[in-house]
Every structure is written in structure tokens, then in C-alpha cells.
Scaffold this active site. Structure first.
Site, PDB file in Angstrom:
ATOM      1  N   HIS A  74      -0.556 -40.258   9.299  1.00  0.00           N
ATOM      2  CA  HIS A  74      -1.199 -40.618  10.561  1.00  0.00           C
ATOM      3  C   HIS A  74      -1.628 -39.368  11.325  1.00  0.00           C
ATOM      4  O   HIS A  74      -0.874 -38.397  11.413  1.00  0.00           O
ATOM      5  CB  HIS A  74      -0.198 -41.417  11.398  1.00  0.00           C
ATOM      6  CG  HIS A  74      -0.757 -42.030  12.642  1.00  0.00           C
ATOM      7  ND1 HIS A  74      -1.724 -43.004  12.607  1.00  0.00           N
ATOM      8  CD2 HIS A  74      -0.484 -41.802  13.960  1.00  0.00           C
ATOM      9  CE1 HIS A  74      -2.016 -43.377  13.845  1.00  0.00           C
ATOM     10  NE2 HIS A  74      -1.277 -42.657  14.681  1.00  0.00           N
TER      11      HIS A  74
ATOM     12  N   SER B 124      -5.720 -43.887  16.759  1.00  0.00           N
ATOM     13  CA  SER B 124      -4.446 -44.558  17.023  1.00  0.00           C
ATOM     14  C   SER B 124      -4.547 -45.391  18.298  1.00  0.00           C
ATOM     15  O   SER B 124      -5.407 -46.267  18.381  1.00  0.00           O
ATOM     16  CB  SER B 124      -3.320 -43.524  17.081  1.00  0.00           C
ATOM     17  OG  SER B 124      -2.057 -44.144  17.028  1.00  0.00           O
TER      18      SER B 124
ATOM     19  N   GLU C  98      -0.266 -43.455   6.411  1.00  0.00           N
ATOM     20  CA  GLU C  98      -0.037 -43.449   7.856  1.00  0.00           C
ATOM     21  C   GLU C  98       1.442 -43.319   8.217  1.00  0.00           C
ATOM     22  O   GLU C  98       1.835 -42.529   9.075  1.00  0.00           O
ATOM     23  CB  GLU C  98      -0.592 -44.737   8.478  1.00  0.00           C
ATOM     24  CG  GLU C  98      -2.090 -44.943   8.300  1.00  0.00           C
ATOM     25  CD  GLU C  98      -2.919 -44.298   9.389  1.00  0.00           C
ATOM     26  OE1 GLU C  98      -2.354 -43.572  10.224  1.00  0.00           O
ATOM     27  OE2 GLU C  98      -4.142 -44.522   9.403  1.00  0.00           O
TER      28      GLU C  98
END
Length: 519
Positions: free
Chosen positions: A423, A198, A322
Site C-alpha cells: 500500500h 487510499s 496492499e
């Protein structure tokens, strides 16, 4: 954490000696400062060298967490303090590592949208990676939120100057520390893999494009990189001004107050600022790297497309679902509605040179479920993470070995809840920190699936570790073709790993090969 002190693990650094301990079959040192505390006159300044100490410093507990607002997603464990004095790192080394037998190094940069997270999160425990892969694992903290990522230069004075990209500069300082010190811990400074997820992955891809990091790392892994979320001063100035308004700080007195207000008070306005940005500039984030003309001289994607990045082996990829995490957390970071998606296209259209309505029509046509929430989430997933990774891979594969993956693994519970593979779901698989057994604390495995997950984790770890060792993720048991812009070979990680060429052809074609992002 099972560990005991061991005087044989007293190790020298450029600032002084540290005493480590043993954890299972590994040696580990926690909370070693890699830069001076960024407090007082050093707040909002680039990291400075660590202040030397006398005697032996005990390195048996994690360093303080960077100031951040409390968040249900990443709770801070009991016993961990929060402090601006947060620039520390942790090391796990296999038992046989020594300066005479140095091991490859894997340096981890945590995610958290640049405003939450810390290296002491249990999911990032490096013992399993170090033991299983015969590598030295390093995890770091860096400055977050307003203290690390906002641009207050418009309010500086001669007495109170400001710098930018401080969190990014912290990671560069950690890389310098590893270069200068890791050999004493059994690591090879000429064999460093920089990997992150990320925001951490965007730090990785950004640092691949600056001359300031040449030679500091030699391989890279970017898990779910928002590589396009890098902004100019034009975008950042209204955000900094909004922060001052939220904090009740007058512009004419900002330079002084920003240095005097307690760090925890500055962090307390984070969620309000995130909401403000989500409403006013959908699809963007409040905190991100900034084009500063120095460390980040231009947009990273432009550097990749021009072939001027560090030409090192790269693994890049994303998770299939995600946006599901942001829905579950009711986070404003990703557009989840038709209006939000339309607002996002309005933001990016100017820099893309295409009218927002034409851009929206071209891309949304590839998502049959738009404008339902599910369709909006699919678009946000691709806009925020999948396509930035694809654009990086397209450009980088022309110059250096590149491998692309998509993580599809979903536990039975997550399938039932419609979350799929959200995610950050891959993190425990990479680090080997899945639950030991099914229990009430085994979040996500209440309906089973742990046995299959551990097999997937073993395969994923073997690939990541092979890459960390040699720059090639292929193993005797598991092959993985390199990525190229024509075949787009992608490893789909699931209960059974499979190879696909261009797994989402319609959506990828709709976005195109020219990166779409705010300029």
C-alpha cells in the site's frame, strides 16, 4: 527546498494577496488558507470562508499539520507545527502558466486512513509533476480523526451543535477555492483533475457521487480506493461512544468538553480507538465518510451502480500487495488472521444478504493459501482495495471512459522481505519524488533497483499527466485500453508494463459483481 522570494509572484486571491517563490523551473505558493480556521465555535462545523487579510501574505512555508497522533509511518518533519488551523493548500505551477495561458489543474488529496497524513509530506512535492506535465498541481490539508470524521450529533445541544463529514466538506471547500482562485495562479478552473490515494482516493470516489460537487472537477484518479468503507449512523454511533469512553468524557457533558479539550488531547486517543474498532468490528475503520442524507445521501457504490455519478473520465487501481504495509507496521486496520477474516465476513454478511459462513466459504475457496497469514493478507487486500476499485470500474465504465491498473513494482529489498508492492508504494513514482541516488536515506533501495524505478516512474507520470491534460492516459509511447466489465483490461505496472484481461479471474469471480460491504 531550494527557493527564493520573488515579488513578481505576488498573486491575488479572494481573501488577499500572497507572495510565492520559485522552485527549480516552477513557481510555487505554500500554506495558502482556503477556509477559515476551524477553531473555537467553528470546531465540528462545516468550513467557512477565509478571513481576509491586509497587505501581502508570505506563502513560502507549509501550513500547520492537522492534529494527529504521532506515527512512525508518517513522521512530522522538524519545523512543521500541528494546529487546528490546518485548512491550507499548496500550488506548483510551470513557469509559463498565466491567466492568459492557463494550464490544467491536478488537485491531490492525501491518504492516511482519515487520521494521519499532511500535504507537506516530501513524497507529495508537486514540482516534478508541474514541470514535467505542464500542469498546475495543488495539494491540500483537511481535518483528520475525531475532529474531521466522527459523528457527535447524538450529544449536541442548542449551544453546541455538531456537523458530520467535516474532512469531506473541507475538500469540497478546497475545490470551491480552486474554482474561484486558480486562474490567478495560471490554472484552468474548467480543467481540474481530482486525484488521491487510499483515504484520499475514497474521498475522490465519494465526491464523484454527490450533486454538491457537480462541475468542480472534470477527471478523477483513485489510487487504492476503499470505496466501500462508507458507513451509516448505526455503525458510527458505537464508535463515537467508544471515543468518549477512551477520552473520559461523560455523555451529558460531551458537547461542552469536546469543544474545550485541546485538539492534541483529542487526537491522543486515535490509536486506542483504532484498536477498539479492529477488535469489535474487524475489517472496518474508525474514521470514514458517513451517510448523512445530504453531502453523502447514499452509499457511493449504489450511486455508481445506478449510473448517477459524475460521468467523467476515471483512472482507478490498486497495488498488488496492499496488506503488506499494514503487516510491516503492525497496524490493526486490516485483518491478518483467520479469526479476523471470519469476523470481517460476519460484519459484511448482513448487508450482503448472505449468511456469513456461506459468504466466507464462497470467497476463501478462491484463496488456496487461506487460512495462513499470507492467504488472509490476500483476502484483506482484495476486500479493502482491489475489489472496491473493480466494482467502481465495472459500474463507471458503462457511462464514462475508465482505465484500471495494478501496481506490481517491487524493489529488490522489498522482494527479499516478502513485502512486494505494498500500500502507498506507487506514490513516489507518481510524483517523481524517488531518491536522487542510492544512499542510507533511500529507503527501499538499499539493494538497488533505483534506475529501473525511475524508468517506471517516468512512464507512470506520463500516463497520469496525459490524463490530467486531456482525460486520456494514452501516449504515443504507451497505450492503455479502456476497462469494461467483460474484458476487464488492466495495465500491470512493473519493470515492463503489460496489458492483461481479468488478471485475477478466480478471485474476482468469487467476490462477484455485487459489492460486498457493511450496510
Amino acid at each position: 527546498m531550494a527557493a527564493f522570494s520573488d515579488d513578481s509572484l505576488v498573486t491575488m486571491t479572494t481573501a488577499g494577496a500572497v507572495r510565492g517563490a520559485r522552485e527549480g523551473s516552477t513557481k510555487r505558493w505554500l500554506g495558502i488558507p482556503y477556509a477559515a480556521a476551524p477553531v473555537g465555535p467553528l470546531r465540528f462545523r462545516a468550513p467557512q470562508p477565509t478571513v481576509p487579510w491586509e497587505g501581502v501574505r508570505e506563502a513560502n512555508k507549509f501550513g500547520p499539520v492537522a492534529p494527529q497522533q504521532a506515527n512512525k509511518l508518517i513522521p512530522i518533519p522538524a519545523g512543521l507545527e500541528m494546529s487546528e488551523d490546518c485548512l491550507s493548500l499548496n500550488i506548483w505551477a510551470p513557469a509559463g502558466a498565466s491567466s492568459e495561458q492557463p494550464k490544467p489543474v491536478m488537485l491531490w488529496v492525501h491518504g492516511g486512513a482519515y487520521f494521519i497524513g499532511f500535504s507537506a509530506q516530501p513524497v507529495y512535492n508537486g514540482a516534478e509533476l508541474a514541470a514535467n506535465g505542464d500542469v498546475v498541481v495543488v495539494t491540500i490539508n483537511y481535518r483528520l480523526g475525531a475532529l474531521g470524521w466522527l459523528d457527535f450529533r447524538p450529544y449536541e445541544t442548542e449551544e453546541h451543535p455538531f456537523e458530520v463529514n467535516l474532512g469531506l466538506k473541507d475538500v469540497v471547500a478546497a475545490l470551491h477555492w480552486v474554482r474561484d482562485n486558480i486562474a490567478n495562479f495560471g490554472g484552468d478552473p474548467s480543467s481540474v483533475t481530482l486525484f488521491g490515494e487510499s483515504a484520499g482516493a475514497a474521498i475522490v470516489t465519494t465526491l464523484m457521487t454527490t450533486p454538491h460537487t457537480a462541475g468542480l472537477f472534470h477527471r478523477a484518479i483513485a489510487e487504492s480506493t476503499p470505496a466501500t468503507s462508507v458507513y451509516t449512523e448505526k455503525h458510527s454511533e458505537p464508535i463515537s461512544e467508544a471515543f468518549l469512553n477512551l477520552a473520559g468524557i461523560e455523555k451529558q457533558d460531551a458537547a461542552r468538553q469536546l469543544r474545550e479539550i485541546p485538539a492534541s488531547d483529542l487526537a491522543s486517543h486515535t490509536m486506542a480507538l483504532l484498536d477498539h474498532v479492529a477488535v469489535n468490528t474487524p475489517g472496518t475503520v474508525a474514521f470514514a465518510p458517513l451517510i448523512d442524507g445530504d453531502l453523502v445521501a447514499e452509499f457511493p457504490l449504489d450511486v455508481f451502480r445506478a449510473g448517477r455519478q459524475h460521468k467523467i473520465p476515471l483512472i482507478v487501481g490498486s497495488n498488488r500487495d496492499e496488506a503488506a504495509l499494514f503487516k510491516m507496521m503492525k497496524s490493526p486496520l486490516m485483518p491478518m488472521s483467520k479469526e479476523g477474516v471470519q469476523g470481517m465476513f460476519t460484519q459484511v454478511s448482513a448487508g450482503n444478504g448472505e449468511r456469513s459462513d456461506a459468504l466466507e466459504k464462497r470467497i476463501t475457496a478462491a484463496y488456496p493459501k487461506f487460512p495462513s497469514q499470507q492467504g488472509c493478507m490476500q483476502i484483506s487486500t482484495d476486500a479493502g482495495f482491489r475489489m472496491p476499485g473493480v466494482w467502481v470500474a465495472e459500474a463507471h465504465s458503462q457511462h464514462a471512459p475508465t482505465w484500471m491498473y495494478r501496481f506490481d513494482q517491487a524493489t529488490p529489498l522489498f522482494k527479499l522481505l516478502g513485502l512486494g508492492a505494498p500500500h502507498s508504494m506507487e506514490l513516489a513514482y507518481v510524483f517523481g519524488t524517488l531518491p536522487k541516488k542510492i544512499s542510507l536515506k533511500a529507503i527501499g533501495f538499499e539493494l538497488g533497483g533505483l534506475k529501473a524505478a525511475k524508468k517506471i516512474s517516468a512512464r507512470m507520470q506520463s500516463r497520469w499527466l496525459a490524463f490530467g491534460q486531456s482525460g486520456n492516459p494514452n501516449t504515443t509511447e504507451n497505450s492503455w485500453p479502456q476497462y469494461d466489465a467483460e474484458k476487464r483490461s488492466t495495465l500491470i505496472i512493473n519493470k515492463k508494463d503489460t496489458q492483461h484481461e481479468n488478471p485475477m479471474p478466480t478471485q474476482t469471480a468469487a467476490w462477484g459483481s455485487t459489492p460486498v460491504y457493511i450496510r
